[in-house]
Design a protein around this motif. Sequence first.
Motif, PDB file in Angstrom:
ATOM      1  N   THR A 146     -35.408  32.053 -52.534  1.00  0.00           N
ATOM      2  CA  THR A 146     -35.789  32.906 -53.662  1.00  0.00           C
ATOM      3  C   THR A 146     -37.153  32.549 -54.243  1.00  0.00           C
ATOM      4  N   SER A 147     -38.021  31.922 -53.461  1.00  0.00           N
ATOM      5  CA  SER A 147     -39.389  31.681 -53.943  1.00  0.00           C
ATOM      6  C   SER A 147     -39.996  33.024 -54.311  1.00  0.00           C
ATOM      7  N   ALA A 148     -40.672  33.078 -55.442  1.00  0.00           N
ATOM      8  CA  ALA A 148     -41.185  34.344 -55.973  1.00  0.00           C
ATOM      9  C   ALA A 148     -42.032  35.104 -54.960  1.00  0.00           C
ATOM     10  N   ASP A 149     -42.920  34.402 -54.256  1.00  0.00           N
ATOM     11  CA  ASP A 149     -43.767  35.113 -53.301  1.00  0.00           C
ATOM     12  C   ASP A 149     -42.988  35.549 -52.055  1.00  0.00           C
ATOM     13  N   PHE A 150     -41.881  34.896 -51.738  1.00  0.00           N
ATOM     14  CA  PHE A 150     -41.053  35.303 -50.602  1.00  0.00           C
ATOM     15  C   PHE A 150     -40.293  36.589 -50.907  1.00  0.00           C
ATOM     16  N   ILE A 151     -39.834  36.728 -52.149  1.00  0.00           N
ATOM     17  CA  ILE A 151     -39.066  37.925 -52.525  1.00  0.00           C
ATOM     18  C   ILE A 151     -39.958  38.949 -53.252  1.00  0.00           C
ATOM     19  N   ASN A 152     -41.258  38.793 -53.091  1.00  0.00           N
ATOM     20  CA  ASN A 152     -42.237  39.731 -53.655  1.00  0.00           C
ATOM     21  C   ASN A 152     -42.086  39.889 -55.168  1.00  0.00           C
ATOM     22  N   PHE A 153     -41.766  38.786 -55.848  1.00  0.00           N
ATOM     23  CA  PHE A 153     -41.681  38.750 -57.311  1.00  0.00           C
ATOM     24  C   PHE A 153     -40.673  39.761 -57.867  1.00  0.00           C
ATOM     25  N   SER A 154     -39.660  40.075 -57.068  1.00  0.00           N
ATOM     26  CA  SER A 154     -38.605  40.996 -57.488  1.00  0.00           C
ATOM     27  C   SER A 154     -37.286  40.243 -57.561  1.00  0.00           C
TER      28      SER A 154
END
Length: 158
Positions: free
Chosen positions: A145-153
Amino acid sequence: KLPGKKIISKGNHDYWWGSITKLNKLYESTKFIQNNFYVYEDYAICGTRGWICPGSDKFTSKDEKIYLRELIRLRLSLDAAKGAGYQKIIVMLHYPPTNEKFEESEVQKILKEYNVEKVIYGHLHGVALSRVLNGNIDGIEYILTSADFINFSPKRIL
Protein backbone atom coordinates in the motif's frame (compact mmCIF):
# COMPACT_ATOMS: atom_id res chain seq x y z
CA LYS A 1 -10.26 15.12 10.62
CA LEU A 2 -11.01 12.40 8.07
CA PRO A 3 -14.04 10.28 8.95
CA GLY A 4 -13.66 6.72 10.20
CA LYS A 5 -11.26 4.83 12.41
CA LYS A 6 -7.54 4.99 11.75
CA ILE A 7 -5.26 2.17 12.88
CA ILE A 8 -1.57 2.99 12.58
CA SER A 9 1.57 0.89 12.85
CA LYS A 10 5.04 2.35 13.27
CA GLY A 11 7.24 3.16 10.28
CA ASN A 12 10.96 3.69 9.90
CA HIS A 13 10.70 7.51 10.10
CA ASP A 14 8.43 7.64 13.15
CA TYR A 15 10.92 9.11 15.60
CA TRP A 16 8.02 10.92 17.33
CA TRP A 17 6.48 7.56 18.34
CA GLY A 18 6.49 7.45 22.13
CA SER A 19 4.51 5.58 24.72
CA ILE A 20 1.66 3.58 23.21
CA THR A 21 -0.59 4.60 26.11
CA LYS A 22 0.04 8.30 25.45
CA LEU A 23 -0.42 7.88 21.70
CA ASN A 24 -3.75 6.09 22.09
CA LYS A 25 -5.02 8.93 24.32
CA LEU A 26 -4.22 11.59 21.70
CA TYR A 27 -7.03 10.95 19.24
CA GLU A 28 -10.49 9.54 19.58
CA SER A 29 -10.61 7.93 16.11
CA THR A 30 -6.96 6.88 15.78
CA LYS A 31 -5.41 3.83 17.42
CA PHE A 32 -1.78 2.72 17.38
CA ILE A 33 -0.60 -0.88 17.16
CA GLN A 34 2.31 -2.01 19.31
CA ASN A 35 2.19 -5.48 20.90
CA ASN A 36 -1.60 -5.31 20.72
CA PHE A 37 -4.46 -5.56 18.20
CA TYR A 38 -7.65 -3.82 17.22
CA VAL A 39 -10.93 -5.24 16.01
CA TYR A 40 -12.70 -4.54 12.75
CA GLU A 41 -15.93 -6.53 12.46
CA ASP A 42 -14.80 -10.14 13.03
CA TYR A 43 -11.13 -9.46 12.20
CA ALA A 44 -8.25 -8.78 14.53
CA ILE A 45 -5.81 -6.26 13.07
CA CYS A 46 -2.32 -6.99 14.38
CA GLY A 47 1.08 -5.72 13.46
CA THR A 48 4.46 -4.21 14.05
CA ARG A 49 6.99 -2.17 12.12
CA GLY A 50 9.06 -5.11 10.90
CA TRP A 51 12.59 -4.57 9.61
CA ILE A 52 14.98 -5.41 6.80
CA CYS A 53 14.93 -9.20 6.46
CA PRO A 54 18.00 -11.43 6.63
CA GLY A 55 19.34 -12.32 3.19
CA SER A 56 18.86 -8.75 2.00
CA ASP A 57 21.89 -7.10 0.42
CA LYS A 58 21.54 -4.32 3.03
CA PHE A 59 21.15 -6.56 6.12
CA THR A 60 23.96 -6.11 8.66
CA SER A 61 24.76 -7.49 12.10
CA LYS A 62 23.22 -4.31 13.58
CA ASP A 63 19.94 -5.13 11.83
CA GLU A 64 19.71 -8.57 13.41
CA LYS A 65 18.91 -7.26 16.92
CA ILE A 66 16.14 -5.01 15.59
CA TYR A 67 14.75 -7.76 13.34
CA LEU A 68 14.57 -10.25 16.22
CA ARG A 69 12.83 -7.68 18.44
CA GLU A 70 10.26 -7.08 15.69
CA LEU A 71 9.57 -10.84 15.50
CA ILE A 72 8.81 -10.77 19.23
CA ARG A 73 6.49 -7.80 18.79
CA LEU A 74 4.67 -9.53 15.94
CA ARG A 75 4.13 -12.63 18.08
CA LEU A 76 2.89 -10.51 21.02
CA SER A 77 0.31 -8.86 18.78
CA LEU A 78 -0.81 -12.17 17.26
CA ASP A 79 -0.89 -13.93 20.63
CA ALA A 80 -3.10 -11.16 22.03
CA ALA A 81 -5.58 -11.60 19.17
CA LYS A 82 -5.58 -15.40 19.35
CA GLY A 83 -5.89 -15.24 23.14
CA ALA A 84 -9.02 -13.12 22.72
CA GLY A 85 -10.48 -15.79 20.42
CA TYR A 86 -9.95 -14.20 17.01
CA GLN A 87 -9.40 -16.53 14.07
CA LYS A 88 -9.55 -13.99 11.22
CA ILE A 89 -6.39 -11.91 11.26
CA ILE A 90 -4.94 -9.08 9.21
CA VAL A 91 -1.36 -8.01 9.85
CA MET A 92 0.00 -4.51 9.22
CA LEU A 93 3.74 -4.12 8.70
CA HIS A 94 5.76 -1.17 7.56
CA TYR A 95 8.60 -3.18 6.02
CA PRO A 96 8.07 -5.93 3.45
CA PRO A 97 7.77 -9.38 5.06
CA THR A 98 10.64 -10.77 2.94
CA ASN A 99 13.86 -9.66 1.28
CA GLU A 100 14.24 -8.51 -2.31
CA LYS A 101 15.04 -12.11 -3.36
CA PHE A 102 11.66 -13.25 -1.99
CA GLU A 103 13.31 -15.82 0.29
CA GLU A 104 10.98 -17.11 2.99
CA SER A 105 11.56 -15.11 6.17
CA GLU A 106 10.87 -15.77 9.83
CA VAL A 107 8.12 -13.15 9.52
CA GLN A 108 6.41 -15.23 6.84
CA LYS A 109 6.78 -18.39 8.92
CA ILE A 110 5.03 -16.64 11.82
CA LEU A 111 2.27 -15.39 9.50
CA LYS A 112 1.65 -18.97 8.32
CA GLU A 113 1.80 -20.34 11.87
CA TYR A 114 -0.99 -17.98 12.96
CA ASN A 115 -3.06 -18.49 9.78
CA VAL A 116 -2.99 -14.80 8.89
CA GLU A 117 -5.32 -14.00 5.98
CA LYS A 118 -3.92 -10.67 4.77
CA VAL A 119 -0.70 -8.71 5.18
CA ILE A 120 -0.66 -5.01 4.43
CA TYR A 121 2.75 -3.39 4.11
CA GLY A 122 4.52 -0.35 2.69
CA HIS A 123 8.04 1.11 2.79
CA LEU A 124 8.84 0.44 -0.88
CA HIS A 125 8.99 3.40 -3.26
CA GLY A 126 10.47 4.36 -6.62
CA VAL A 127 12.74 1.77 -8.23
CA ALA A 128 11.96 -0.76 -5.48
CA LEU A 129 8.39 -0.96 -6.83
CA SER A 130 9.64 -3.03 -9.77
CA ARG A 131 9.91 -6.12 -7.50
CA VAL A 132 7.17 -6.43 -4.91
CA LEU A 133 5.40 -9.17 -3.00
CA ASN A 134 1.77 -8.65 -3.99
CA GLY A 135 -1.04 -11.17 -4.28
CA ASN A 136 -1.82 -14.57 -2.78
CA ILE A 137 1.20 -16.62 -1.71
CA ASP A 138 0.80 -19.80 0.36
CA GLY A 139 -2.76 -18.81 1.27
CA ILE A 140 -1.85 -15.33 2.52
CA GLU A 141 -2.82 -12.22 0.55
CA TYR A 142 0.03 -9.69 0.52
CA ILE A 143 -1.02 -6.12 -0.23
CA LEU A 144 1.52 -3.37 -0.86
CA THR A 145 0.00 0.00 0.00
CA SER A 146 2.87 2.43 -0.61
CA ALA A 147 1.22 5.63 -1.81
CA ASP A 148 3.08 5.74 -5.12
CA PHE A 149 2.33 2.04 -5.77
CA ILE A 150 -1.43 2.53 -5.36
CA ASN A 151 -1.34 5.89 -7.19
CA PHE A 152 -2.22 7.82 -4.01
CA SER A 153 -5.71 6.28 -3.99
CA PRO A 154 -7.27 4.43 -1.05
CA LYS A 155 -7.03 0.65 -1.30
CA ARG A 156 -10.00 -1.47 -0.21
CA ILE A 157 -8.81 -4.33 1.99
CA LEU A 158 -12.14 -5.93 2.90
